[in-house]
Enzyme design. Structure first.
Site, mmCIF file in Angstrom:
data_model
loop_
_atom_site.group_PDB
_atom_site.id
_atom_site.type_symbol
_atom_site.label_atom_id
_atom_site.label_comp_id
_atom_site.label_asym_id
_atom_site.label_seq_id
_atom_site.Cartn_x
_atom_site.Cartn_y
_atom_site.Cartn_z
ATOM 1 N N ASP A 1 0.875 -1.175 0.000
ATOM 2 C CA ASP A 1 0.000 0.000 0.000
ATOM 3 C C ASP A 1 0.909 1.221 0.000
ATOM 4 O O ASP A 1 1.654 1.457 0.967
ATOM 5 C CB ASP A 1 -0.902 -0.005 1.253
ATOM 6 C CG ASP A 1 -1.886 1.163 1.256
ATOM 7 O OD1 ASP A 1 -1.595 2.197 0.610
ATOM 8 O OD2 ASP A 1 -2.930 1.046 1.906
ATOM 9 N N SER B 1 1.216 11.710 -16.505
ATOM 10 C CA SER B 1 0.054 11.942 -17.367
ATOM 11 C C SER B 1 0.238 13.228 -18.161
ATOM 12 O O SER B 1 0.939 14.143 -17.712
ATOM 13 C CB SER B 1 -1.190 12.066 -16.480
ATOM 14 O OG SER B 1 -2.271 12.580 -17.212
ATOM 15 N N TYR C 1 -5.864 16.235 -9.720
ATOM 16 C CA TYR C 1 -5.100 15.168 -10.398
ATOM 17 C C TYR C 1 -3.921 15.773 -11.169
ATOM 18 O O TYR C 1 -2.782 15.297 -11.073
ATOM 19 C CB TYR C 1 -6.037 14.419 -11.343
ATOM 20 C CG TYR C 1 -5.388 13.282 -12.102
ATOM 21 C CD1 TYR C 1 -5.031 12.111 -11.451
ATOM 22 C CD2 TYR C 1 -5.145 13.378 -13.474
ATOM 23 C CE1 TYR C 1 -4.443 11.051 -12.150
ATOM 24 C CE2 TYR C 1 -4.569 12.333 -14.176
ATOM 25 C CZ TYR C 1 -4.223 11.174 -13.512
ATOM 26 O OH TYR C 1 -3.647 10.134 -14.205
ATOM 27 N N LYS D 1 0.101 15.075 -10.734
ATOM 28 C CA LYS D 1 0.982 14.532 -11.777
ATOM 29 C C LYS D 1 2.098 15.518 -12.141
ATOM 30 O O LYS D 1 3.205 15.112 -12.510
ATOM 31 C CB LYS D 1 0.159 14.149 -13.017
ATOM 32 C CG LYS D 1 -0.739 12.923 -12.795
ATOM 33 C CD LYS D 1 0.067 11.684 -12.427
ATOM 34 C CE LYS D 1 -0.795 10.446 -12.293
ATOM 35 N NZ LYS D 1 -0.035 9.241 -11.911
HETATM 36 N N1 LIG Z 1 -5.946 5.523 -17.621
HETATM 37 C C1 LIG Z 1 -5.539 6.713 -17.965
HETATM 38 O O1 LIG Z 1 -6.168 7.376 -18.797
HETATM 39 C C2 LIG Z 1 -4.264 7.285 -17.377
HETATM 40 C C3 LIG Z 1 -3.595 8.294 -18.084
HETATM 41 C C4 LIG Z 1 -2.399 8.794 -17.590
HETATM 42 C C5 LIG Z 1 -1.867 8.291 -16.402
HETATM 43 N N2 LIG Z 1 -2.557 7.310 -15.721
HETATM 44 C C6 LIG Z 1 -1.955 6.801 -14.492
HETATM 45 O O2 LIG Z 1 -1.695 5.419 -14.651
HETATM 46 C C7 LIG Z 1 -1.602 4.810 -13.365
HETATM 47 C C8 LIG Z 1 -2.424 3.535 -13.371
HETATM 48 O O3 LIG Z 1 -3.783 3.883 -13.521
HETATM 49 P P1 LIG Z 1 -4.811 3.050 -14.416
HETATM 50 O O4 LIG Z 1 -5.277 3.963 -15.479
HETATM 51 O O5 LIG Z 1 -4.235 1.748 -14.778
HETATM 52 O O6 LIG Z 1 -6.028 2.917 -13.388
HETATM 53 P P2 LIG Z 1 -6.577 1.688 -12.531
HETATM 54 O O7 LIG Z 1 -6.978 0.574 -13.419
HETATM 55 O O8 LIG Z 1 -7.598 2.291 -11.624
HETATM 56 O O9 LIG Z 1 -5.303 1.212 -11.674
HETATM 57 C C9 LIG Z 1 -4.849 1.944 -10.581
HETATM 58 C C10 LIG Z 1 -4.046 1.033 -9.683
HETATM 59 O O10 LIG Z 1 -3.526 1.799 -8.577
HETATM 60 C C11 LIG Z 1 -3.785 1.059 -7.400
HETATM 61 N N3 LIG Z 1 -3.807 1.858 -6.176
HETATM 62 C C12 LIG Z 1 -4.613 2.874 -5.838
HETATM 63 N N4 LIG Z 1 -4.332 3.291 -4.581
HETATM 64 C C13 LIG Z 1 -3.320 2.499 -4.140
HETATM 65 C C14 LIG Z 1 -2.581 2.415 -2.934
HETATM 66 N N5 LIG Z 1 -2.835 3.223 -1.888
HETATM 67 N N6 LIG Z 1 -1.591 1.496 -2.829
HETATM 68 C C15 LIG Z 1 -1.324 0.662 -3.850
HETATM 69 N N7 LIG Z 1 -1.996 0.669 -5.008
HETATM 70 C C16 LIG Z 1 -2.984 1.584 -5.143
HETATM 71 C C17 LIG Z 1 -5.127 0.394 -7.661
HETATM 72 O O11 LIG Z 1 -5.332 -0.639 -6.722
HETATM 73 P P3 LIG Z 1 -6.798 -1.027 -6.153
HETATM 74 O O12 LIG Z 1 -7.329 -2.031 -7.126
HETATM 75 O O13 LIG Z 1 -6.505 -1.619 -4.818
HETATM 76 O O14 LIG Z 1 -7.596 0.240 -6.077
HETATM 77 C C18 LIG Z 1 -4.901 -0.087 -9.075
HETATM 78 O O15 LIG Z 1 -4.140 -1.270 -9.067
HETATM 79 C C19 LIG Z 1 -2.082 5.863 -12.370
HETATM 80 O O16 LIG Z 1 -0.977 6.467 -11.754
HETATM 81 C C20 LIG Z 1 -2.808 6.862 -13.254
HETATM 82 O O17 LIG Z 1 -2.841 8.140 -12.688
HETATM 83 C C21 LIG Z 1 -3.727 6.793 -16.187
#
Ligand SMILES: NC(=O)c1ccc[n+]([C@@H]2O[C@H](COP(=O)([O-])OP(=O)(O)OC[C@H]3O[C@@H](n4cnc5c(N)ncnc54)[C@H](OP(=O)(O)O)[C@@H]3O)[C@@H](O)[C@H]2O)c1
Length: 289
Positions: free
Chosen positions: A63, A142, A155, A159
């Site tokens: 975590d 991001s 957000y 970032k």
């Molecule tokens: N998707 C997009 O459009 C996008 C674009 C640019 C950047 N990002 C970045 O990419 C990264 C991954 O996001 P995603 O898009 O793949 O979204 P996602 O599917 O919601 O995955 C987010 C992950 O972060 C984990 N997480 C949240 N809080 C946590 C904590 N306290 N300790 C450990 N793990 C934690 C979640 O775990 P749980 O399952 O336990 O909640 C999940 O595994 C993020 O940093 C996000 O900001 C995403």
């Protein structure tokens, strides 16, 4: 073969990344929070994948909002693997909505995961990386860290902060042979929307109701009907893990056409600005570009 820890590997980019890295023969540690509770199923699926496909993939409890959790996870990885080549700070979430509607406590929670999470994990990893004289910290950033659109202020600020930390690590760790890089990712379909945390103050939300509603409708309109493949991001992370040491670009943009070109141009201009300012301040020998 590289030893890699990925945070937030239960879903989305993190899940795709650990599976891709393991299938390519790396020793992978998938960091998940609460593996006996909310992520029990994801942990079991990843463990089954390791057994069924004969790949080197282990689930570790992590975590990122808890320093002792990060310390325990990193200690375990280092004891098991003997060395650590890459840390992927992927865990993150979004608090979308009008900035005025958020309390300072909600803002702290946004930063606690997206910014302090990487600080905690890297703090736990760095003594080992410095001892080795090698390794890379890969932050998942991001386009929002570069360009702020309405209703993503918290957000975007998180970032942008993560990008600043990445640059500071990049300069400060170069003398130790350790790299720090960031991915500027565009919007891709993952669980990020489902996991979004809206402001609790519905009264303040309501003030922005109509414009916020129109914005969300437009953002999720027909142009988004054919969503891009999030593997573009996990592929970029895999490429950074596998790149030769010392040759990784400080920023990697993963975005569709016009967004890619515009962000690359912005990054190039920022680099020129950084070179000019650091030379003028007389500190350019301390900066690595
Ligand atoms: N998707 C997009 O459009 C996008 C674009 C640019 C950047 N990002 C970045 O990419 C990264 C991954 O996001 P995603 O898009 O793949 O979204 P996602 O599917 O919601 O995955 C987010 C992950 O972060 C984990 N997480 C949240 N809080 C946590 C904590 N306290 N300790 C450990 N793990 C934690 C979640 O775990 P749980 O399952 O336990 O909640 C999940 O595994 C993020 O940093 C996000 O900001 C995403």
């Amino acid at each position: 073969m590289r030893n890699v820890l990925v945070t937030g590997a239960s879903t989305g980019f993190g899940r795709l990344t650990v599976e891709a890295l393991a299938r390519r023969g790396h020793q992978v540690f998938a960091g998940l929070r609460d593996i006996r509770g909310r992520n029990e199923k994801a942990a079991a699926e990843l463990t089954a994948l390791a057994t069924d496909d004969g790949v080197n993939l282990r689930v570790v409890e992590l975590d990122v909002t808890d320093q002792s959790s990060a310390d325990r996870a990193l200690d375990g990885v280092i004891v098991t693997a003997g060395r650590l080549d890459a840390v992927v700070n992927n865990a993150g979430l979004i608090f979308p909505g009008p900035l005025e509607a958020f309390t300072a406590e909600e803002a702290q929670r946004q930063f606690d995961v997206n910014v302090l999470g990487a600080l905690r994990v890297n703090r736990a990893a760095l003594p080992q990386l410095r001892r080795q004289g090698s390794g890379v910290l890969i932050q998942v950033g991001s386009l929002a860290g570069r360009v702020t659109i309405p209703y993503s202020g918290l957000y975007a600020a998180s970032k942008a902060a993560l990008a600043s930390l990445t640059e500071a690590w990049h300069h400060e760790l170069a003398p130790f042979g350790v790299e720090s890089v960031i991915i500027d990712a565009a919007s891709y379909p993952t669980n990020i929307g489902a996991n979004a945390v809206m402001p609790a103050d519905q009264a303040r939300m309501g003030v922005y109701g109509e414009t916020f509603g129109r914005f969300v409708t437009q953002l999720t309109g027909p142009q988004m009907e054919a969503p891009a493949d999030p593997r573009a991001v996990s592929d970029a992370i895999v490429a950074l893990v596998e790149a030769p040491d010392g040759e990784r670009p400080q920023r990697t943009v993963v975005a569709p056409g016009p967004q890619l070109e515009a962000t690359q141009a912005l990054n190039a201009a920022a680099l020129t600005t950084a070179r000019t300012i650091s030379a003028d301040m007389g500190v350019s020998t301390f900066l690595t570009f």
